[in-house]
Design a protein around this motif. Structure first.
Motif, PDB file in Angstrom:
ATOM      1  N   ILE A 128       0.881  -1.176   0.000  1.00 23.03           N
ATOM      2  CA  ILE A 128       0.000   0.000   0.000  1.00 23.03           C
ATOM      3  C   ILE A 128       0.920   1.227   0.000  1.00 23.03           C
ATOM      4  O   ILE A 128       1.960   1.223   0.643  1.00 23.03           O
ATOM      5  CB  ILE A 128      -0.947  -0.002   1.224  1.00 23.03           C
ATOM      6  CG1 ILE A 128      -1.928   1.170   1.137  1.00 23.03           C
ATOM      7  CG2 ILE A 128      -0.184  -0.034   2.547  1.00 23.03           C
ATOM      8  CD1 ILE A 128      -3.053   1.122   2.159  1.00 23.03           C
ATOM      9  N   HIS A 129       0.552   2.266  -0.784  1.00 19.06           N
ATOM     10  CA  HIS A 129       1.398   3.463  -0.823  1.00 19.06           C
ATOM     11  C   HIS A 129       0.536   4.721  -0.675  1.00 19.06           C
ATOM     12  O   HIS A 129      -0.691   4.625  -0.597  1.00 19.06           O
ATOM     13  CB  HIS A 129       2.258   3.493  -2.094  1.00 19.06           C
ATOM     14  CG  HIS A 129       1.503   3.319  -3.374  1.00 19.06           C
ATOM     15  ND1 HIS A 129       0.599   4.249  -3.845  1.00 19.06           N
ATOM     16  CD2 HIS A 129       1.504   2.303  -4.287  1.00 19.06           C
ATOM     17  CE1 HIS A 129       0.086   3.833  -4.992  1.00 19.06           C
ATOM     18  NE2 HIS A 129       0.599   2.657  -5.282  1.00 19.06           N
ATOM     19  N   ILE A 130       1.186   5.880  -0.652  1.00 19.03           N
ATOM     20  CA  ILE A 130       0.432   7.124  -0.398  1.00 19.03           C
ATOM     21  C   ILE A 130      -0.572   7.421  -1.503  1.00 19.03           C
ATOM     22  O   ILE A 130      -1.578   8.058  -1.251  1.00 19.03           O
ATOM     23  CB  ILE A 130       1.359   8.345  -0.139  1.00 19.03           C
ATOM     24  CG1 ILE A 130       2.284   8.579  -1.322  1.00 19.03           C
ATOM     25  CG2 ILE A 130       2.119   8.183   1.161  1.00 19.03           C
ATOM     26  CD1 ILE A 130       2.818   9.991  -1.381  1.00 19.03           C
ATOM     27  N   GLY A 131      -0.324   6.950  -2.719  1.00 16.75           N
ATOM     28  CA  GLY A 131      -1.288   7.143  -3.804  1.00 16.75           C
ATOM     29  C   GLY A 131      -2.632   6.533  -3.453  1.00 16.75           C
ATOM     30  O   GLY A 131      -3.690   7.138  -3.701  1.00 16.75           O
ATOM     31  N   HIS A 132      -2.615   5.335  -2.858  1.00 20.25           N
ATOM     32  CA  HIS A 132      -3.857   4.672  -2.446  1.00 20.25           C
ATOM     33  C   HIS A 132      -4.596   5.522  -1.412  1.00 20.25           C
ATOM     34  O   HIS A 132      -5.819   5.682  -1.473  1.00 20.25           O
ATOM     35  CB  HIS A 132      -3.563   3.294  -1.830  1.00 20.25           C
ATOM     36  CG  HIS A 132      -2.958   2.315  -2.776  1.00 20.25           C
ATOM     37  ND1 HIS A 132      -1.800   1.622  -2.482  1.00 20.25           N
ATOM     38  CD2 HIS A 132      -3.338   1.893  -4.006  1.00 20.25           C
ATOM     39  CE1 HIS A 132      -1.497   0.825  -3.493  1.00 20.25           C
ATOM     40  NE2 HIS A 132      -2.419   0.974  -4.443  1.00 20.25           N
ATOM     41  N   LEU A 133      -3.844   6.064  -0.444  1.00 14.48           N
ATOM     42  CA  LEU A 133      -4.476   6.856   0.632  1.00 14.48           C
ATOM     43  C   LEU A 133      -5.026   8.183   0.120  1.00 14.48           C
ATOM     44  O   LEU A 133      -6.111   8.609   0.521  1.00 14.48           O
ATOM     45  CB  LEU A 133      -3.470   7.112   1.761  1.00 14.48           C
ATOM     46  CG  LEU A 133      -2.998   5.880   2.522  1.00 14.48           C
ATOM     47  CD1 LEU A 133      -1.992   6.271   3.591  1.00 14.48           C
ATOM     48  CD2 LEU A 133      -4.172   5.143   3.149  1.00 14.48           C
ATOM     49  N   ILE A 134      -4.288   8.832  -0.780  1.00 15.73           N
ATOM     50  CA  ILE A 134      -4.746  10.108  -1.341  1.00 15.73           C
ATOM     51  C   ILE A 134      -6.064   9.885  -2.086  1.00 15.73           C
ATOM     52  O   ILE A 134      -7.027  10.630  -1.923  1.00 15.73           O
ATOM     53  CB  ILE A 134      -3.667  10.718  -2.279  1.00 15.73           C
ATOM     54  CG1 ILE A 134      -2.452  11.168  -1.454  1.00 15.73           C
ATOM     55  CG2 ILE A 134      -4.234  11.861  -3.107  1.00 15.73           C
ATOM     56  CD1 ILE A 134      -1.223  11.530  -2.283  1.00 15.73           C
TER      57      ILE A 134
END
Length: 193
Positions: free
Chosen positions: A14-20
């Motif tokens: 999981i990376h910040i792109g998923h969270l954004i």
């Protein structure tokens, strides 16, 4: 009735792109919650590069710790593999009859939708939120004309888990691309090295 958005993926990692993206959807749609459904095996992907299911689930849980409207789901771990989206949705609808479920997918997945198991039922019975991706072959507009398919103008985040894995393998710094807790989790492990 609670409106739940389902974000399926291998989340490897999981990376910040998923969270954004998840945060954008929660703040700009009528979704009450967003569930990250960690897929054991995508029927269209090879399994060899996948970290073990529970390690990926752990990373998602760690990443979502400070987001009360987001949660990790391991629902597909107990379903037959490969898990097909329509089977997972049917199962969730039976288990949580008071919730309504919507599917969240990238524009690139929309192209392969006609190859999905029972895709007509999927399009007919579930709202599908499409987020934009930079893509060579733009989707024909005809696909958008389905009543339940809605394009959302989320920011385009071109971060790829494949690229992150390869950078980790090469000993490059991936700290800015990962939630801090996930970076710490991976940093203390041999994962992807």
């Amino acid at each position: 009735m609670k409106k739940i958005g389902l974000f399926f993926g291998s989340f490897n990692p999981i990376h910040i792109g998923h969270l954004i993206l998840a945060n954008y959807i929660l703040e700009n749609t009528d979704m009450d919650e967003l569930w990250f459904v960690v897929s054991p095996q995508n029927p269209f992907k090879e399994k060899k590069s996948l970290l073990k299911d529970y390690h990926r689930l752990d990373m998602v849980q760690i990443a979502l710790k400070n987001y009360p409207k987001m949660r990790a789901s391991n629902v597909e771990f107990s379903l037959p593999t490969p898990a097909y989206t329509i089977d997972t949705l049917t199962y969730l609808k039976e288990k949580y009859p008071k919730n309504s479920f919507s599917l969240i997918m990238g524009e690139d997945n929309l192209k392969s939708l006609p190859k999905w198991k029972n895709f007509e039922i999927l399009i007919k019975n579930y709202q599908i939120l499409i987020y934009p991706r930079i893509s060579e072959n733009k989707t024909e507009e005809i696909t958008w004309n389905q009543e339940n398919i809605h394009k959302i103008s989320a920011p385009i985040i071109e971060l790829s888990a494949t690229e992150i894995r390869s950078m980790i393998k090469e000993g490059k710094n991936v700290r800015p691309m990962l939630p801090p807790e996930v970076f710490d989790f991976l940093d203390g492990s041999n994962f992807y090295k």
